[in-house]
Write a protein that holds these residues in place. Structure first.
Motif, PDB file in Angstrom:
ATOM      1  N   GLU A   1       0.841  -1.204   0.000  1.00 11.70           N
ATOM      2  CA  GLU A   1       0.000   0.000   0.000  1.00 11.70           C
ATOM      3  C   GLU A   1       0.872   1.250   0.000  1.00 11.70           C
ATOM      4  OE1 GLU A   1      -3.296   2.278   2.844  1.00 11.70           O
ATOM      5  OE2 GLU A   1      -2.569   0.270   3.361  1.00 11.70           O
ATOM      6  N   GLY A   2       1.938   1.228   0.811  1.00 15.79           N
ATOM      7  CA  GLY A   2       2.844   2.367   0.855  1.00 15.79           C
ATOM      8  C   GLY A   2       3.537   2.602  -0.476  1.00 15.79           C
ATOM      9  N   ARG A   3       3.917   1.508  -1.166  1.00 15.89           N
ATOM     10  CA  ARG A   3       4.548   1.643  -2.471  1.00 15.89           C
ATOM     11  C   ARG A   3       3.605   2.322  -3.461  1.00 15.89           C
ATOM     12  NH1 ARG A   3       8.451  -1.339  -5.403  1.00 15.89           N
ATOM     13  NH2 ARG A   3       8.613  -2.865  -3.707  1.00 15.89           N
ATOM     14  N   GLU A   4       2.337   1.928  -3.433  1.00 12.51           N
ATOM     15  CA  GLU A   4       1.359   2.517  -4.350  1.00 12.51           C
ATOM     16  C   GLU A   4       1.180   4.007  -4.059  1.00 12.51           C
ATOM     17  OE1 GLU A   4      -3.331   1.916  -5.669  1.00 12.51           O
ATOM     18  OE2 GLU A   4      -2.336   0.446  -4.367  1.00 12.51           O
ATOM     19  N   LEU A   5       1.089   4.371  -2.774  1.00  9.01           N
ATOM     20  CA  LEU A   5       0.967   5.781  -2.409  1.00  9.01           C
ATOM     21  C   LEU A   5       2.219   6.555  -2.820  1.00  9.01           C
ATOM     22  CD1 LEU A   5      -0.605   5.382   1.145  1.00  9.01           C
ATOM     23  CD2 LEU A   5      -1.723   6.393  -0.841  1.00  9.01           C
ATOM     24  N   TYR A   6       3.372   5.928  -2.633  1.00  7.39           N
ATOM     25  CA  TYR A   6       4.632   6.579  -2.975  1.00  7.39           C
ATOM     26  C   TYR A   6       4.717   6.848  -4.473  1.00  7.39           C
ATOM     27  CZ  TYR A   6       9.621   7.282  -3.712  1.00  7.39           C
ATOM     28  OH  TYR A   6      10.829   7.794  -4.099  1.00  7.39           O
ATOM     29  N   GLU A   7       4.393   5.852  -5.279  1.00  8.76           N
ATOM     30  CA  GLU A   7       4.482   6.017  -6.726  1.00  8.76           C
ATOM     31  C   GLU A   7       3.513   7.079  -7.222  1.00  8.76           C
ATOM     32  OE1 GLU A   7       3.794   2.109  -8.163  1.00  8.76           O
ATOM     33  OE2 GLU A   7       5.850   1.412  -7.780  1.00  8.76           O
ATOM     34  N   THR A   8       2.395   7.256  -6.515  1.00  7.42           N
ATOM     35  CA  THR A   8       1.404   8.244  -6.926  1.00  7.42           C
ATOM     36  C   THR A   8       1.783   9.663  -6.501  1.00  7.42           C
ATOM     37  OG1 THR A   8      -0.352   6.592  -6.785  1.00  7.42           O
ATOM     38  CG2 THR A   8      -1.033   8.900  -6.785  1.00  7.42           C
ATOM     39  N   GLY A   9       2.244   9.813  -5.259  1.00  7.40           N
ATOM     40  CA  GLY A   9       2.433  11.162  -4.720  1.00  7.40           C
ATOM     41  C   GLY A   9       3.855  11.592  -4.447  1.00  7.40           C
ATOM     42  N   CYS A  10       4.840  10.689  -4.550  1.00  7.30           N
ATOM     43  CA  CYS A  10       6.207  11.029  -4.146  1.00  7.30           C
ATOM     44  C   CYS A  10       7.264  10.789  -5.219  1.00  7.30           C
ATOM     45  CB  CYS A  10       6.607  10.236  -2.891  1.00  7.30           C
ATOM     46  SG  CYS A  10       5.383  10.232  -1.569  1.00  7.30           S
ATOM     47  N   SER A  11       7.009   9.854  -6.132  1.00 10.36           N
ATOM     48  CA  SER A  11       8.043   9.439  -7.077  1.00 10.36           C
ATOM     49  C   SER A  11       8.444  10.536  -8.046  1.00 10.36           C
ATOM     50  CB  SER A  11       7.579   8.205  -7.857  1.00 10.36           C
ATOM     51  OG  SER A  11       6.393   8.496  -8.583  1.00 10.36           O
ATOM     52  N   SER A  12       7.565  11.512  -8.306  1.00 13.95           N
ATOM     53  CA  SER A  12       7.905  12.573  -9.256  1.00 13.95           C
ATOM     54  C   SER A  12       9.073  13.417  -8.759  1.00 13.95           C
ATOM     55  CB  SER A  12       6.686  13.464  -9.507  1.00 13.95           C
ATOM     56  OG  SER A  12       6.245  14.062  -8.298  1.00 13.95           O
ATOM     57  N   CYS A  13       9.256  13.497  -7.449  1.00 10.51           N
ATOM     58  CA  CYS A  13      10.369  14.267  -6.886  1.00 10.51           C
ATOM     59  C   CYS A  13      11.494  13.374  -6.372  1.00 10.51           C
ATOM     60  CB  CYS A  13       9.884  15.163  -5.745  1.00 10.51           C
ATOM     61  SG  CYS A  13       8.853  16.547  -6.264  1.00 10.51           S
ATOM     62  N   HIS A  14      11.135  12.259  -5.742  1.00 16.21           N
ATOM     63  CA  HIS A  14      12.141  11.407  -5.114  1.00 16.21           C
ATOM     64  C   HIS A  14      12.536  10.211  -5.976  1.00 16.21           C
ATOM     65  CE1 HIS A  14      11.966  13.609  -1.341  1.00 16.21           C
ATOM     66  NE2 HIS A  14      10.650  13.572  -1.413  1.00 16.21           N
ATOM     67  N   GLY A  15      11.926  10.074  -7.134  1.00 14.19           N
ATOM     68  CA  GLY A  15      12.291   8.997  -8.030  1.00 14.19           C
ATOM     69  C   GLY A  15      11.531   7.717  -7.750  1.00 14.19           C
ATOM     70  N   ALA A  16      11.381   6.903  -8.785  1.00 12.46           N
ATOM     71  CA  ALA A  16      10.625   5.664  -8.644  1.00 12.46           C
ATOM     72  C   ALA A  16      11.280   4.687  -7.689  1.00 12.46           C
ATOM     73  CB  ALA A  16      10.440   5.008 -10.013  1.00 12.46           C
ATOM     74  N   ASN A  17      12.598   4.780  -7.547  1.00 16.37           N
ATOM     75  CA  ASN A  17      13.319   3.871  -6.651  1.00 16.37           C
ATOM     76  C   ASN A  17      13.816   4.568  -5.389  1.00 16.37           C
ATOM     77  OD1 ASN A  17      15.183   5.486  -7.870  1.00 16.37           O
ATOM     78  ND2 ASN A  17      16.309   3.837  -8.885  1.00 16.37           N
ATOM     79  N   GLY A  18      13.365   5.786  -5.160  1.00 17.43           N
ATOM     80  CA  GLY A  18      13.758   6.518  -3.956  1.00 17.43           C
ATOM     81  C   GLY A  18      15.154   7.097  -3.994  1.00 17.43           C
TER      82      GLY A  18
END
Length: 276
Positions: free
Chosen positions: A53-70
């Motif tokens: 669930e966290g991965r899905e939220l991350y890819e939706t709201g965070c990956s644009s700045c922090h990258g798909a792999n963090g």
């Protein structure tokens, strides 16, 4: 060896081999340590669901700045849109998400406390996922009630007062930055900030501030939110210089008022012999 005994040994041998090999295969195969099942650290089913669930939220709201792999995102001009989260740990994710400092609309601005964009369950899932991206610090298990208030005050004055102020009301830093006010921070947010050092704040690991000192520090910071005021009115707890100025101003106004009152009570009379 008799044929009957040999027959029993041959029948039992596959069972013995299976019993010996199964635990080894279970330990190195899919789902075990080092396996490829996507279960970080041998997490159970509930943890896997939370991380997913966290991965899905991350890819939706965070990956644009922090990258798909963090690992962060670097702009074409060399600027950093979002830093790497590989070793930020659960503590950093919890601090930034629970205080509303992330997500950030403009990466060049200083993150400020606001209403969290995610609910508690979503924050828990994002924290769990970010914790799988590296070996960062976990969310500290802090117990303010077990902390020593006096010890916490010593730790605060030695490490925190210079930036956050004696009353925890914050203060100005260089390059237009500011140390935030601490009175709204929860115990877990305070402890997490100590361990990860958000922004320009230094990282205070267990070798600098141990768990006992951390409990005391958290208790003292929470005490600053509503301290005792045996000396009278706190006047916003802005410090001795502003308080002294207010005292001087009130004293001068009172003195001038007293002079005016005396002047109206004792009007000036002409001297003797001056009347004709």
């Amino acid at each position: 060896m008799r044929p009957a005994r040999l027959h029993r040994v041959l029948v039992a041998l596959p069972l013995v081999v299976t019993a010996a090999v199964t635990p080894i295969l279970a330990g190195v195969g899919p789902g075990g340590p080092g396996g490829d099942s996507g279960d970080p650290g041998g997490a159970d089913g509930d943890d896997q669901a939370l991380i997913a669930e966290g991965r899905e939220l991350y890819e939706t709201g965070c990956s644009s700045c922090h990258g798909a792999n963090g690992r962060g995102v670097v702009e074409e001009d060399g600027g950093v849109r979002g830093p790497s989260l590989e070793n930020s740990g659960e503590a950093a994710a919890y601090y930034y998400l629970s205080t509303g400092r992330m997500p950030l609309a403009n990466s060049e601005e200083q993150p400020k406390r606001k209403e969290p964009a995610y609910g508690p369950e979503e924050i828990e899932a994002l924290v769990a996922y970010v914790g799988t991206l590296g070996n960062g610090p976990p969310v500290p298990d802090v117990d303010p009630e077990a902390g020593d208030l006096a010890l916490g005050g010593e730790v605060f004055r030695a490490n925190c007062q210079a930036c956050h102020g004696a009353a925890g009301t914050g203060g100005a830093l260089s390059y237009g930055r500011a140390a935030p006010r601490l009175t709204s921070a929860t115990p877990k947010q305070i402890a997490s900030a100590v361990r990860v050092g958000p922004g320009e704040m230094p990282v205070f690991g267990p070798d600098v501030i141990d768990d006992e000192e951390l409990n005391g520090l958290v208790r003292y910071v929470r005490y600053l939110a509503d301290p005792e005021d045996p000396g009278g009115l706190p006047i916003g707890r802005t410090g001795p210089i502003p308080e002294g100025f207010v005292a001087w101003l009130i004293g001068m106004v009172a003195l001038l008022g007293l002079v005016v009152w005396i002047g109206t009570r004792s009007p000036i009379r002409p001297a003797r012999g001056s009347e004709r």
